[in-house]
Structure formats: C-alpha cells, structure tokens
Motif scaffolding. Structure first.
Motif, PDB file in Angstrom:
ATOM      1  N   THR A  22       0.680  -1.214   0.068  1.00  0.00           N
ATOM      2  CA  THR A  22       0.008  -0.085   0.134  1.00  0.00           C
ATOM      3  C   THR A  22       0.823   1.304  -0.135  1.00  0.00           C
ATOM      4  O   THR A  22       1.913   1.272   0.686  1.00  0.00           O
ATOM      5  CB  THR A  22      -1.052   0.137   1.052  1.00  0.00           C
ATOM      6  OG1 THR A  22      -0.293   0.070   2.550  1.00  0.00           O
ATOM      7  CG2 THR A  22      -2.085  -0.963   1.107  1.00  0.00           C
ATOM      8  N   GLU A  23       0.419   2.459  -0.489  1.00  0.00           N
ATOM      9  CA  GLU A  23       1.237   3.327  -0.912  1.00  0.00           C
ATOM     10  C   GLU A  23       1.535   4.395   0.064  1.00  0.00           C
ATOM     11  O   GLU A  23       0.684   4.602   0.826  1.00  0.00           O
ATOM     12  CB  GLU A  23       0.848   4.318  -2.208  1.00  0.00           C
ATOM     13  CG  GLU A  23       0.918   3.277  -3.392  1.00  0.00           C
ATOM     14  CD  GLU A  23       0.504   4.164  -4.542  1.00  0.00           C
ATOM     15  OE1 GLU A  23       0.210   5.136  -4.417  1.00  0.00           O
ATOM     16  OE2 GLU A  23       0.464   3.564  -5.572  1.00  0.00           O
ATOM     17  N   GLY A  25       2.704   8.288   0.474  1.00  0.00           N
ATOM     18  CA  GLY A  25       2.796   9.765   0.033  1.00  0.00           C
ATOM     19  C   GLY A  25       4.270  10.142  -0.360  1.00  0.00           C
ATOM     20  O   GLY A  25       5.171  10.008   0.501  1.00  0.00           O
ATOM     21  N   GLY A  26       4.357  11.253  -1.262  1.00  0.00           N
ATOM     22  CA  GLY A  26       5.450  11.914  -1.364  1.00  0.00           C
ATOM     23  C   GLY A  26       5.505  13.234  -0.807  1.00  0.00           C
ATOM     24  O   GLY A  26       5.175  13.610   0.133  1.00  0.00           O
ATOM     25  N   ASP A  35       5.767  12.509  -9.145  1.00  0.00           N
ATOM     26  CA  ASP A  35       5.697  11.250  -9.706  1.00  0.00           C
ATOM     27  C   ASP A  35       5.128  11.487 -11.104  1.00  0.00           C
ATOM     28  O   ASP A  35       4.385  12.487 -11.440  1.00  0.00           O
ATOM     29  CB  ASP A  35       4.702  10.262  -9.125  1.00  0.00           C
ATOM     30  CG  ASP A  35       4.557   9.076  -9.759  1.00  0.00           C
ATOM     31  OD1 ASP A  35       5.317   8.150  -9.337  1.00  0.00           O
ATOM     32  OD2 ASP A  35       3.591   8.811 -10.420  1.00  0.00           O
ATOM     33  N   LYS A  93       5.704   0.581  -0.497  1.00  0.00           N
ATOM     34  CA  LYS A  93       4.294   1.279  -0.671  1.00  0.00           C
ATOM     35  C   LYS A  93       4.103   1.622   0.606  1.00  0.00           C
ATOM     36  O   LYS A  93       3.288   2.795   0.917  1.00  0.00           O
ATOM     37  CB  LYS A  93       3.320   0.334  -1.262  1.00  0.00           C
ATOM     38  CG  LYS A  93       3.523   0.433  -2.961  1.00  0.00           C
ATOM     39  CD  LYS A  93       2.152  -0.500  -3.170  1.00  0.00           C
ATOM     40  CE  LYS A  93       2.548  -0.902  -4.807  1.00  0.00           C
ATOM     41  NZ  LYS A  93       1.351  -1.546  -5.194  1.00  0.00           N
ATOM     42  N   THR A  94       4.169   0.965   1.848  1.00  0.00           N
ATOM     43  CA  THR A  94       3.806   1.234   2.954  1.00  0.00           C
ATOM     44  C   THR A  94       4.524   2.178   4.077  1.00  0.00           C
ATOM     45  O   THR A  94       4.013   2.408   5.062  1.00  0.00           O
ATOM     46  CB  THR A  94       3.636  -0.238   3.739  1.00  0.00           C
ATOM     47  OG1 THR A  94       4.486  -0.920   3.906  1.00  0.00           O
ATOM     48  CG2 THR A  94       2.425  -1.058   3.056  1.00  0.00           C
ATOM     49  N   LYS A  96       8.365   4.739   4.549  1.00  0.00           N
ATOM     50  CA  LYS A  96       9.195   5.521   3.954  1.00  0.00           C
ATOM     51  C   LYS A  96      10.516   4.746   3.873  1.00  0.00           C
ATOM     52  O   LYS A  96      11.099   4.055   4.815  1.00  0.00           O
ATOM     53  CB  LYS A  96       9.343   7.052   4.649  1.00  0.00           C
ATOM     54  CG  LYS A  96       8.399   7.808   4.383  1.00  0.00           C
ATOM     55  CD  LYS A  96       8.290   9.135   5.320  1.00  0.00           C
ATOM     56  CE  LYS A  96       6.999  10.014   5.097  1.00  0.00           C
ATOM     57  NZ  LYS A  96       7.037  11.333   5.698  1.00  0.00           N
ATOM     58  N   GLY A 143       8.595   9.120  -2.371  1.00  0.00           N
ATOM     59  CA  GLY A 143       7.484   9.008  -3.162  1.00  0.00           C
ATOM     60  C   GLY A 143       6.759   7.814  -3.353  1.00  0.00           C
ATOM     61  O   GLY A 143       6.725   6.757  -2.553  1.00  0.00           O
ATOM     62  N   PRO A 144       5.725   7.734  -4.171  1.00  0.00           N
ATOM     63  CA  PRO A 144       4.613   6.756  -4.294  1.00  0.00           C
ATOM     64  C   PRO A 144       5.800   5.360  -5.059  1.00  0.00           C
ATOM     65  O   PRO A 144       5.851   5.603  -6.200  1.00  0.00           O
ATOM     66  CB  PRO A 144       3.787   7.026  -5.088  1.00  0.00           C
ATOM     67  CG  PRO A 144       4.156   8.078  -5.721  1.00  0.00           C
ATOM     68  CD  PRO A 144       5.221   8.582  -5.025  1.00  0.00           C
ATOM     69  N   ARG A 145       6.282   4.571  -4.300  1.00  0.00           N
ATOM     70  CA  ARG A 145       6.814   3.288  -4.691  1.00  0.00           C
ATOM     71  C   ARG A 145       8.307   3.909  -5.199  1.00  0.00           C
ATOM     72  O   ARG A 145       9.079   2.881  -5.516  1.00  0.00           O
ATOM     73  CB  ARG A 145       6.205   2.402  -5.762  1.00  0.00           C
ATOM     74  CG  ARG A 145       4.859   1.951  -5.056  1.00  0.00           C
ATOM     75  CD  ARG A 145       4.104   1.205  -6.430  1.00  0.00           C
ATOM     76  NE  ARG A 145       4.698   0.186  -6.776  1.00  0.00           N
ATOM     77  CZ  ARG A 145       5.018   0.018  -8.226  1.00  0.00           C
ATOM     78  NH1 ARG A 145       4.921   0.960  -9.126  1.00  0.00           N
ATOM     79  NH2 ARG A 145       5.872  -0.991  -8.700  1.00  0.00           N
TER      80      ARG A 145
END
Length: 209
Positions: A22-23, A25-26, A35, A93-94, A96, A143-145
C-alpha cells in the motif's frame, strides 16, 4: 560537455528486500519532485534519463558514470557550486525508505571519517558530511513506490551549502518515472541516456580504445 567516470561510489542504497503493497505519499501537492502520473504541464525543459527527468541548470555540464559492463551508473551535473547527483530507487508502498537508508548512510560516513550534522529540511532529514577533501550534502524524498536522493559534493563548506540550495531547487522540478514492474526495495531505477549523449559516449569510448 559530456564526460565519463568509472569510479564506483561507496555510498549507495542498493540492498534488496521484498516490496510491500500500500502506498506512501511523496511531496506535498503542487510541489516536486513529481511522480510521472502527477507531472505538471509547465513547459519546463527536462533532460529525459528514463527513470528521472531533470531540469538541468543553466551552465551545468553532464558527466556520465559508467560501470564496467557498460551500463549507466549515474549522471552528474557539474556546476560552479559543486557536483549534483540525483538518483531514484524502488521503495515500499507502506513505509518511507529514507529514514532507514539515511541512518545507514550516517554510520558509513562516520566510519569514513566524516563529521556529520543532521538537519530538518524541506522534505525531512538532510545530512551534512564534512571531510578533509570533500564536503557532502544529502537530501531525499519518499514518493509513491520510489525514493529520490540528491547528493552534493563540493571542495568547501560554503560551496556545499550553495550546492544544497541548488539541489533543492533541482528536486522541486524533478519528475520520477517508477514504472509498473515489481522491483526489490532499494534497487536503483535504470538510467537511459538520450540518443545524442549515448552516441557521444560511444564515440569517446572508440577514441580511447
């Protein structure tokens, strides 16, 4: 304008663990690094390196670092205030990635004799490393992934501080293209050179060979 370097950097984020689901945020909305799904249509000219799109500062020169197998390891921007290097890595994703990587980086830098300062910056913790011959600044964004990391290398502390502000400005307009393929966490996102630069590097290699 374009140089090559084969020296292998010691301070890398390249150890793999499994990726999560799960993501995270950046940067804040409206602010970079972006992104690719949220990249602004701002008309800014960016150097397309595949996984990273960089707005190269005026007057900067590019230095391409190759590994022995011929793949691109990094692209450095040589500026009057120091060498700026932006790299992107696969991230979970989950959670940092930078807090963990930054902690390991500090341990490595201390063992290499650097004096360390840790400061709270625009996107989180920034690392300042002072050595006898080079002064380094590290700033990263989750960021996201993906995680994008900027490194400033300069011969003096005032130049390194100026380079840090130049790096922040660079990251604010950087676009990261993570891609959909699964990758182990900490894997560097691949760098692809524009055709004109790749041809220039190839011609250099032929002349040197």
């Amino acid at each position: 304008m374009f140089g090559r370097r084969r020296k292998r950097g010691r301070h890398s984020a390249n150890r793999g663990t499994a990726q999560s689901e799960t993501e995270v945020g950046g940067a804040q909305p409206g602010e970079g690094p972006f992104d690719h799904a949220d990249a602004p249509d701002d008309g800014l000219n960016r150097l397309d390196l595949g996984s990273i799109r960089l707005p190269v500062p005026d007057g900067a020169q590019l230095q391409v670092e190759m590994d022995p197998a011929g793949a691109v390891r990094a692209v450095h921007l040589l500026t009057p205030v120091g060498q700026l290097t932006v790299s992107a890595f696969a991230a979970p994703k989950t959670e940092k990635l930078w807090p963990e990587v930054g902690g390991e980086l500090i341990t490595q830098l201390k063992s290499d004799g650097f004096r360390i300062n840790r400061e709270n910056g625009e996107w989180g913790e920034e690392i300042s490393a002072r050595g006898p011959e080079v002064h380094l600044r590290f700033v990263a964004v989750d960021g996201p992934r993906w995680m994008v990391r900027g490194v400033v290398a300069a011969p003096s502390e005032p130049q390194a501080d100026q380079g840090l502000e130049a790096m922040r400005q660079l990251l604010r307009h950087t676009v990261v293209v993570r891609g959909d393929q699964p990758m182990p966490v900490r894997t560097p996102l691949p760098i692809e050179l524009p055709e004109a630069i790749a041809r220039h590097i190839q011609a250099q290699q032929q002349q040197e060979g």
